[in-house]
Design an enzyme around this catalytic site. Sequence first.
Site, PDB file in Angstrom:
ATOM      1  N   LYS A   1      -1.256   4.646   8.646  1.00  0.00           N
ATOM      2  CA  LYS A   1      -0.533   5.061   7.444  1.00  0.00           C
ATOM      3  C   LYS A   1      -1.495   5.183   6.270  1.00  0.00           C
ATOM      4  O   LYS A   1      -1.478   6.176   5.531  1.00  0.00           O
ATOM      5  CB  LYS A   1       0.560   4.045   7.115  1.00  0.00           C
ATOM      6  CG  LYS A   1       1.344   4.348   5.837  1.00  0.00           C
ATOM      7  CD  LYS A   1       1.988   3.110   5.259  1.00  0.00           C
ATOM      8  CE  LYS A   1       0.965   2.196   4.615  1.00  0.00           C
ATOM      9  NZ  LYS A   1       1.560   1.059   3.881  1.00  0.00           N
TER      10      LYS A   1
ATOM     11  N   SER B   1       0.848  -1.196   0.000  1.00  0.00           N
ATOM     12  CA  SER B   1       0.000   0.000   0.000  1.00  0.00           C
ATOM     13  C   SER B   1       0.881   1.242   0.000  1.00  0.00           C
ATOM     14  O   SER B   1       1.583   1.509   0.976  1.00  0.00           O
ATOM     15  CB  SER B   1      -0.916   0.005   1.231  1.00  0.00           C
ATOM     16  OG  SER B   1      -1.813  -1.073   1.174  1.00  0.00           O
TER      17      SER B   1
ATOM     18  N   LYS C   1      -7.521   1.011  -3.056  1.00  0.00           N
ATOM     19  CA  LYS C   1      -7.129   0.510  -1.738  1.00  0.00           C
ATOM     20  C   LYS C   1      -7.411   1.558  -0.660  1.00  0.00           C
ATOM     21  O   LYS C   1      -7.848   1.220   0.448  1.00  0.00           O
ATOM     22  CB  LYS C   1      -5.643   0.137  -1.730  1.00  0.00           C
ATOM     23  CG  LYS C   1      -5.101  -0.326  -0.368  1.00  0.00           C
ATOM     24  CD  LYS C   1      -5.835  -1.553   0.157  1.00  0.00           C
ATOM     25  CE  LYS C   1      -5.359  -1.949   1.554  1.00  0.00           C
ATOM     26  NZ  LYS C   1      -4.022  -2.541   1.584  1.00  0.00           N
TER      27      LYS C   1
END
Length: 287
Positions: free
Chosen positions: A233, A91, A165
Amino acid sequence: MTKLTLLGTGLMGAPMARNLIAAGHDVTVWNRSLDKARAIDGAVVAETPVDAVRGAPIVISMLSDGPASDAVQVAAMDAFAEGAVWVEMGSIKPEEARAHAARFAEGGFGYVDAPVSGGTKGAEGATLAIMAGGEAATFAAVESVLANLGRPVHVGPVGAGQLAKLANQAIVACTIGAVAEAMLLLEAGGADPGAVRRALKGGFADSVILQQHGARMSERNFVPGGLTKFQIKDLDNVLGEAAGLGLELPTVTAVNDRFKHLRDAMDGGDMDHSALFLELLARNGRT
């Protein structure tokens, strides 16, 4: 059988490597902590990223973030096989994916950003949701390999996979927050949370998060599958991307603040993200 390389054999990368080996591929692995790479039976272990990518037509990255992926690319760029394709399954930010793709294009290499959802259970069971961005022809070249890891879907140009995502992580985080509040409400009111989860199966409120993380919350089982610090994050990236588009996302902002309290004030960064339930307990003066 395809010769390929997988970089990053942590919680997600290790079971992914094992599934690729089980599917019959010739897999080379590398990890910053080599002991984790050596634990993958049937894989060739490379001592360095340069050794790992040399001669591999497909290189899968499952590294922690964009800067980690960037550093490996810079170090190993001269070792890539002619026409190789880098598949970024970690990611990272959409803008990082686009920058990486431009770098690879200059060298005549392909690039697909294909982050995943499904956690360690999805990685172990090869049932990951795989959101892929890139040129259609490049995606087609790696689709059969990705199908050994889950369900790959081409969602648009480079960066679209990472954007998908981020949308996924926003939904996951907000749903974890809602499930935590529902589980606490049930406990405090004297209902059986497990029975309620069974009763809700198939209804509008049902979800994998309700069933899996709701059980974790009831059992107080926060052994990591998806780490809180990585959830933060991702949510920081969601909010950064939203700001660049001139958008305000109040629910994501609120739940991210709660995750950060869990990480910073409660030392929960390395717990499963379902441990947001602990932040809720503390907020309500419960243990």
